[in-house]
Design a protein around this motif. Structure first.
Motif, PDB file in Angstrom:
ATOM      1  N   LYS A   1     -52.165   7.154  16.045  1.00 16.18           N
ATOM      2  CA  LYS A   1     -52.979   6.038  15.566  1.00 16.18           C
ATOM      3  C   LYS A   1     -54.432   6.313  15.914  1.00 16.18           C
TER       4      LYS A   1
ATOM      5  N   SER B   1     -58.732   4.557  15.219  1.00 17.51           N
ATOM      6  CA  SER B   1     -59.506   3.386  14.807  1.00 17.51           C
ATOM      7  C   SER B   1     -59.865   3.489  13.326  1.00 17.51           C
ATOM      8  N   ARG B   2     -60.134   2.367  12.726  1.00 14.08           N
ATOM      9  CA  ARG B   2     -60.506   2.355  11.306  1.00 14.08           C
ATOM     10  C   ARG B   2     -61.877   2.977  11.077  1.00 14.08           C
ATOM     11  N   GLY B   3     -62.659   3.119  12.140  1.00 18.45           N
ATOM     12  CA  GLY B   3     -63.957   3.766  12.011  1.00 18.45           C
ATOM     13  C   GLY B   3     -63.849   5.212  11.562  1.00 18.45           C
TER      14      GLY B   3
ATOM     15  N   THR C   1     -62.451  15.103   8.884  1.00 26.06           N
ATOM     16  CA  THR C   1     -63.668  14.332   9.080  1.00 26.06           C
ATOM     17  C   THR C   1     -64.849  15.264   9.328  1.00 26.06           C
TER      18      THR C   1
ATOM     19  N   LYS D   1     -57.960   1.710  -0.076  1.00 31.21           N
ATOM     20  CA  LYS D   1     -58.573   0.380  -0.140  1.00 31.21           C
ATOM     21  C   LYS D   1     -59.998   0.425   0.387  1.00 31.21           C
ATOM     22  N   TYR D   2     -60.204   1.135   1.488  1.00 26.93           N
ATOM     23  CA  TYR D   2     -61.544   1.237   2.077  1.00 26.93           C
ATOM     24  C   TYR D   2     -62.501   1.933   1.112  1.00 26.93           C
TER      25      TYR D   2
ATOM     26  N   LEU E   1     -61.982   6.248   9.244  1.00 30.22           N
ATOM     27  CA  LEU E   1     -61.896   6.262   7.782  1.00 30.22           C
ATOM     28  C   LEU E   1     -63.271   6.418   7.137  1.00 30.22           C
ATOM     29  N   LYS E   2     -64.320   5.958   7.826  1.00 25.43           N
ATOM     30  CA  LYS E   2     -65.677   6.089   7.291  1.00 25.43           C
ATOM     31  C   LYS E   2     -66.126   7.544   7.247  1.00 25.43           C
TER      32      LYS E   2
ATOM     33  N   ASP F   1     -54.491   2.355   3.216  1.00 24.64           N
ATOM     34  CA  ASP F   1     -55.664   1.773   3.868  1.00 24.64           C
ATOM     35  C   ASP F   1     -56.931   2.545   3.498  1.00 24.64           C
ATOM     36  N   TRP F   2     -56.821   3.873   3.462  1.00 27.97           N
ATOM     37  CA  TRP F   2     -57.975   4.702   3.138  1.00 27.97           C
ATOM     38  C   TRP F   2     -58.429   4.451   1.709  1.00 27.97           C
TER      39      TRP F   2
ATOM     40  N   VAL G   1     -51.132   5.312   6.018  1.00 25.68           N
ATOM     41  CA  VAL G   1     -52.573   5.125   6.205  1.00 25.68           C
ATOM     42  C   VAL G   1     -53.319   5.421   4.912  1.00 25.68           C
TER      43      VAL G   1
END
Length: 99
Positions: free
Chosen positions: A33, A35-37, A63, A82-83, A39-40, A79-80, A76
């Motif tokens: 797992k 953090s959603r950060g 990244t 959607k972001y 994904l940026k 989620d990626w 995930v």
């Protein structure tokens, strides 16, 4: 066998492996797992399937500034996406002024 012959065979094998990309694949062996950060910062995404050489299904998130990818659970990916979609909509709104 002569040492020169053995050396020549080993060199030819190394040449064949490196030129044909038949080396050892880089597989995710576990997922974690994060953090959603993260994904940026994603610049590339690859899906690893357990039906091939690797043992588990995983999502490789590459990244900026990191040599090794993050190995995440394949869920995930939703989620990626959607972001990324949300970010693209925000960019379009700022450019056009329309929603």
């Amino acid at each position: 066998m002569d040492l020169k012959v053995v050396f020549a065979v080993v060199c030819l094998c190394v040449l064949a492996i490196t030129s044909s990309n038949a080396g050892i694949p880089k597989c995710c062996i576990s997922t974690r797992k994060f953090s959603r950060g993260i994904l940026k910062k994603v610049i590339k995404v690859e899906m690893q399937r357990s039906t091939g050489v690797c043992d588990i299904d995983a999502l490789k998130l590459y990244t900026a500034g990191m040599k090794r990818p993050f190995c995440a659970d394949p869920t995930v990916f939703n989620d990626w996406m959607k972001y990324k979609g949300k970010m693209m909509r925000q960019v379009n709104v700022h450019k056009t002024g329309k929603i």
